[in-house]
Design a protein around this motif. Structure first.
Motif, PDB file in Angstrom:
ATOM      1  N   VAL A  96      16.111   9.431  12.764  1.00 50.01           N
ATOM      2  CA  VAL A  96      15.536  10.579  13.476  1.00 50.01           C
ATOM      3  C   VAL A  96      14.242  10.975  12.783  1.00 50.01           C
ATOM      4  CG1 VAL A  96      15.882  12.975  14.198  1.00 50.01           C
ATOM      5  CG2 VAL A  96      17.849  11.404  14.095  1.00 50.01           C
ATOM      6  N   GLU A  97      13.181  11.123  13.568  1.00 44.36           N
ATOM      7  CA  GLU A  97      11.899  11.619  13.068  1.00 44.36           C
ATOM      8  C   GLU A  97      11.532  12.872  13.855  1.00 44.36           C
ATOM      9  OE1 GLU A  97      10.327  10.597  10.489  1.00 44.36           O
ATOM     10  OE2 GLU A  97      10.633   8.453  10.224  1.00 44.36           O
ATOM     11  N   VAL A  98      11.189  13.940  13.153  1.00 46.98           N
ATOM     12  CA  VAL A  98      10.679  15.150  13.777  1.00 46.98           C
ATOM     13  C   VAL A  98       9.163  14.993  13.820  1.00 46.98           C
ATOM     14  CG1 VAL A  98      10.509  17.665  13.647  1.00 46.98           C
ATOM     15  CG2 VAL A  98      12.615  16.504  12.922  1.00 46.98           C
ATOM     16  N   LEU A  99       8.599  15.120  14.998  1.00 45.53           N
ATOM     17  CA  LEU A  99       7.181  14.852  15.192  1.00 45.53           C
ATOM     18  C   LEU A  99       6.314  15.985  14.652  1.00 45.53           C
ATOM     19  CD1 LEU A  99       7.371  13.456  18.826  1.00 45.53           C
ATOM     20  CD2 LEU A  99       7.210  12.143  16.693  1.00 45.53           C
ATOM     21  N   SER A 100       5.224  15.589  14.014  1.00 47.59           N
ATOM     22  CA  SER A 100       4.200  16.509  13.544  1.00 47.59           C
ATOM     23  C   SER A 100       2.879  16.069  14.156  1.00 47.59           C
ATOM     24  CB  SER A 100       4.077  16.449  12.016  1.00 47.59           C
ATOM     25  OG  SER A 100       5.286  16.817  11.403  1.00 47.59           O
ATOM     26  N   PRO A 101       1.929  16.991  14.324  1.00 47.73           N
ATOM     27  CA  PRO A 101       0.643  16.596  14.915  1.00 47.73           C
ATOM     28  C   PRO A 101      -0.030  15.442  14.165  1.00 47.73           C
ATOM     29  CG  PRO A 101       0.799  18.993  14.799  1.00 47.73           C
ATOM     30  CD  PRO A 101       2.004  18.435  14.077  1.00 47.73           C
ATOM     31  N   THR A 102       0.107  15.417  12.841  1.00 42.13           N
ATOM     32  CA  THR A 102      -0.562  14.378  12.053  1.00 42.13           C
ATOM     33  C   THR A 102       0.190  13.055  12.016  1.00 42.13           C
ATOM     34  OG1 THR A 102       0.478  15.249  10.052  1.00 42.13           O
ATOM     35  CG2 THR A 102      -1.748  16.040  10.563  1.00 42.13           C
ATOM     36  N   THR A 103       1.467  13.050  12.392  1.00 44.41           N
ATOM     37  CA  THR A 103       2.255  11.815  12.289  1.00 44.41           C
ATOM     38  C   THR A 103       2.746  11.275  13.624  1.00 44.41           C
ATOM     39  OG1 THR A 103       4.367  12.990  12.017  1.00 44.41           O
ATOM     40  CG2 THR A 103       3.099  12.488   9.998  1.00 44.41           C
ATOM     41  N   GLU A 104       2.592  12.032  14.702  1.00 45.99           N
ATOM     42  CA  GLU A 104       3.201  11.645  15.974  1.00 45.99           C
ATOM     43  C   GLU A 104       2.769  10.262  16.449  1.00 45.99           C
ATOM     44  OE1 GLU A 104       4.053  13.177  20.526  1.00 45.99           O
ATOM     45  OE2 GLU A 104       3.027  14.524  19.136  1.00 45.99           O
ATOM     46  N   ALA A 105       1.490   9.969  16.424  1.00 50.16           N
ATOM     47  CA  ALA A 105       1.014   8.670  16.908  1.00 50.16           C
ATOM     48  C   ALA A 105       1.606   7.532  16.073  1.00 50.16           C
ATOM     49  CB  ALA A 105      -0.512   8.612  16.884  1.00 50.16           C
ATOM     50  N   GLU A 110       0.845  -1.194   0.000  1.00 50.97           N
ATOM     51  CA  GLU A 110       0.000   0.000   0.000  1.00 50.97           C
ATOM     52  C   GLU A 110       0.880   1.242   0.000  1.00 50.97           C
ATOM     53  OE1 GLU A 110      -2.770  -0.267   3.241  1.00 50.97           O
ATOM     54  OE2 GLU A 110      -3.810  -1.973   2.356  1.00 50.97           O
ATOM     55  N   VAL A 111       0.433   2.266  -0.724  1.00 50.05           N
ATOM     56  CA  VAL A 111       1.198   3.497  -0.882  1.00 50.05           C
ATOM     57  C   VAL A 111       0.450   4.635  -0.199  1.00 50.05           C
ATOM     58  CG1 VAL A 111       2.092   5.143  -2.571  1.00 50.05           C
ATOM     59  CG2 VAL A 111       2.195   2.692  -3.044  1.00 50.05           C
ATOM     60  N   TYR A 112       1.209   5.445   0.570  1.00 46.93           N
ATOM     61  CA  TYR A 112       0.638   6.552   1.338  1.00 46.93           C
ATOM     62  C   TYR A 112       1.324   7.854   0.934  1.00 46.93           C
ATOM     63  CZ  TYR A 112      -0.900   2.714   4.342  1.00 46.93           C
ATOM     64  OH  TYR A 112      -1.463   1.559   4.820  1.00 46.93           O
ATOM     65  N   ALA A 113       0.546   8.834   0.505  1.00 46.19           N
ATOM     66  CA  ALA A 113       1.093  10.154   0.182  1.00 46.19           C
ATOM     67  C   ALA A 113       1.512  10.841   1.471  1.00 46.19           C
ATOM     68  CB  ALA A 113       0.054  10.993  -0.549  1.00 46.19           C
ATOM     69  N   MET A 114       2.624  11.535   1.404  1.00 45.88           N
ATOM     70  CA  MET A 114       3.131  12.243   2.586  1.00 45.88           C
ATOM     71  C   MET A 114       2.700  13.702   2.554  1.00 45.88           C
ATOM     72  SD  MET A 114       6.939  10.674   3.001  1.00 45.88           S
ATOM     73  CE  MET A 114       7.220  11.619   4.480  1.00 45.88           C
ATOM     74  N   ALA A 115       2.372  14.225   3.711  1.00 46.29           N
ATOM     75  CA  ALA A 115       1.996  15.632   3.834  1.00 46.29           C
ATOM     76  C   ALA A 115       3.247  16.497   3.872  1.00 46.29           C
ATOM     77  CB  ALA A 115       1.180  15.829   5.111  1.00 46.29           C
ATOM     78  N   GLY A 116       3.087  17.761   3.555  1.00 45.13           N
ATOM     79  CA  GLY A 116       4.203  18.699   3.623  1.00 45.13           C
ATOM     80  C   GLY A 116       4.584  18.986   5.068  1.00 45.13           C
ATOM     81  N   ALA A 117       5.739  19.559   5.261  1.00 40.73           N
ATOM     82  CA  ALA A 117       6.257  19.840   6.603  1.00 40.73           C
ATOM     83  C   ALA A 117       6.237  21.340   6.873  1.00 40.73           C
ATOM     84  CB  ALA A 117       7.674  19.311   6.730  1.00 40.73           C
ATOM     85  N   SER A 118       6.110  21.688   8.144  1.00 43.67           N
ATOM     86  CA  SER A 118       6.160  23.095   8.560  1.00 43.67           C
ATOM     87  C   SER A 118       7.604  23.590   8.495  1.00 43.67           C
ATOM     88  CB  SER A 118       5.630  23.244   9.979  1.00 43.67           C
ATOM     89  OG  SER A 118       6.544  22.656  10.894  1.00 43.67           O
ATOM     90  N   ASN A 119       7.767  24.908   8.541  1.00 42.79           N
ATOM     91  CA  ASN A 119       9.118  25.476   8.540  1.00 42.79           C
ATOM     92  C   ASN A 119       9.906  25.012   9.761  1.00 42.79           C
ATOM     93  OD1 ASN A 119       8.737  26.776   6.138  1.00 42.79           O
ATOM     94  ND2 ASN A 119       8.294  28.770   7.043  1.00 42.79           N
ATOM     95  N   GLY A 120       9.249  24.936  10.927  1.00 47.28           N
ATOM     96  CA  GLY A 120       9.935  24.469  12.133  1.00 47.28           C
ATOM     97  C   GLY A 120      10.456  23.054  11.963  1.00 47.28           C
ATOM     98  N   HIS A 121       9.643  22.208  11.370  1.00 48.44           N
ATOM     99  CA  HIS A 121      10.021  20.815  11.097  1.00 48.44           C
ATOM    100  C   HIS A 121      11.260  20.765  10.208  1.00 48.44           C
ATOM    101  CE1 HIS A 121       9.728  16.793   9.315  1.00 48.44           C
ATOM    102  NE2 HIS A 121       8.861  16.462  10.250  1.00 48.44           N
ATOM    103  N   VAL A 122      11.246  21.569   9.165  1.00 50.81           N
ATOM    104  CA  VAL A 122      12.359  21.586   8.206  1.00 50.81           C
ATOM    105  C   VAL A 122      13.635  22.109   8.868  1.00 50.81           C
ATOM    106  CG1 VAL A 122      13.191  22.622   6.050  1.00 50.81           C
ATOM    107  CG2 VAL A 122      10.835  21.768   6.205  1.00 50.81           C
ATOM    108  N   ILE A 123      13.520  23.163   9.670  1.00 52.82           N
ATOM    109  CA  ILE A 123      14.702  23.732  10.335  1.00 52.82           C
ATOM    110  C   ILE A 123      15.307  22.719  11.302  1.00 52.82           C
ATOM    111  CG2 ILE A 123      15.488  25.502  11.972  1.00 52.82           C
ATOM    112  CD1 ILE A 123      13.361  27.375  10.662  1.00 52.82           C
ATOM    113  N   ILE A 124      14.476  22.048  12.090  1.00 55.83           N
ATOM    114  CA  ILE A 124      14.977  21.048  13.038  1.00 55.83           C
ATOM    115  C   ILE A 124      15.669  19.914  12.290  1.00 55.83           C
ATOM    116  CG2 ILE A 124      14.296  19.303  14.729  1.00 55.83           C
ATOM    117  CD1 ILE A 124      12.010  21.317  15.544  1.00 55.83           C
TER     118      ILE A 124
END
Length: 194
Positions: free
Chosen positions: A107-116, A32-46
């Motif tokens: 390393v994974e930077v947590l996002s509200p939609t991906t944290e769980a 199964e293939v899952y499209a990835m959402a874009g990242a916030s600027n904070g996510h990208v900087i970290i």
């Protein structure tokens, strides 16, 4: 990994071929293939801070840090993920063009939609990689980093880091102040209520 699943089975070969020309990144989990959402600027900087710190530390060591366009291939599960930062010290990974099978650090930077998912199923999947020694989750809402390290008995032990701490990543013998991970990141200030 975020929603938007295609329910018809896709072979790993077809996935990899399609991913080469796709304008959107997709993760692949057992057909199964899952499209990835874009990242916030904070996510990208970290992510950039972590990758830059590791790149400078690893220079000349035989280990290599990769950013979000390199996939982790969990061969035993027929799965490909895009970690934010991935490090391999295994020469066998040099044979692959756009994925790694033998990373020592992810390393994974947590996002509200991906944290769980990052804490649950994705971490369970990553643990199937025998080479993986550390899995790091980085909050983008506050100075908080969780390093899960595999001990000699094969169990995963949590090493939490917060503001003022020095981070230690044993897999690549790396240390830095947690503030370096969050350099140039602006946190939203808490709302005051009357």
């Amino acid at each position: 990994m975020v929603a938007n699943v295609s329910y018809s089975y896709i072979s790993p070969e077809d996935y990899l071929k399609a991913e080469e020309s796709s304008p959107i990144k997709h993760e692949y989990r057992q057909g199964e293939v899952y499209a990835m959402a874009g990242a916030s600027n904070g996510h990208v900087i970290i992510s950039l801070n972590v990758a830059s710190l590791l790149r400078n530390h690893l220079r000349g060591s035989g280990c290599q840090a990769y950013i979000s366009d390199t996939k982790a291939h969990i061969e035993s599960l027929n799965t490909y993920y895009y970690p934010d930062v991935i490090v391999s010290c295994d020469q066998r990974d040099k044979a692959f063009d756009n994925f790694l099978r033998y990373p020592c650090l992810i390393v994974e930077v947590l996002s509200p939609t991906t944290e769980a998912f990052d804490r649950g199923d994705k971490f369970a999947d990553y643990r199937q990689m025998e080479s993986l020694q550390e899995y790091v989750l980085v909050s983008q809402n506050r100075m908080n980093l969780e390093c899960f390290r595999r001990n000699l008995e094969g169990q995963w032990v949590l090493y939490p880091y917060a503001q003022g701490n020095i981070i230690h990543l044993a897999s690549v013998d790396f240390q830095c102040a947690i503030a370096s991970v969050y350099e140039d990141v602006t946190f939203e200030s808490p709302q005051l209520t009357e």
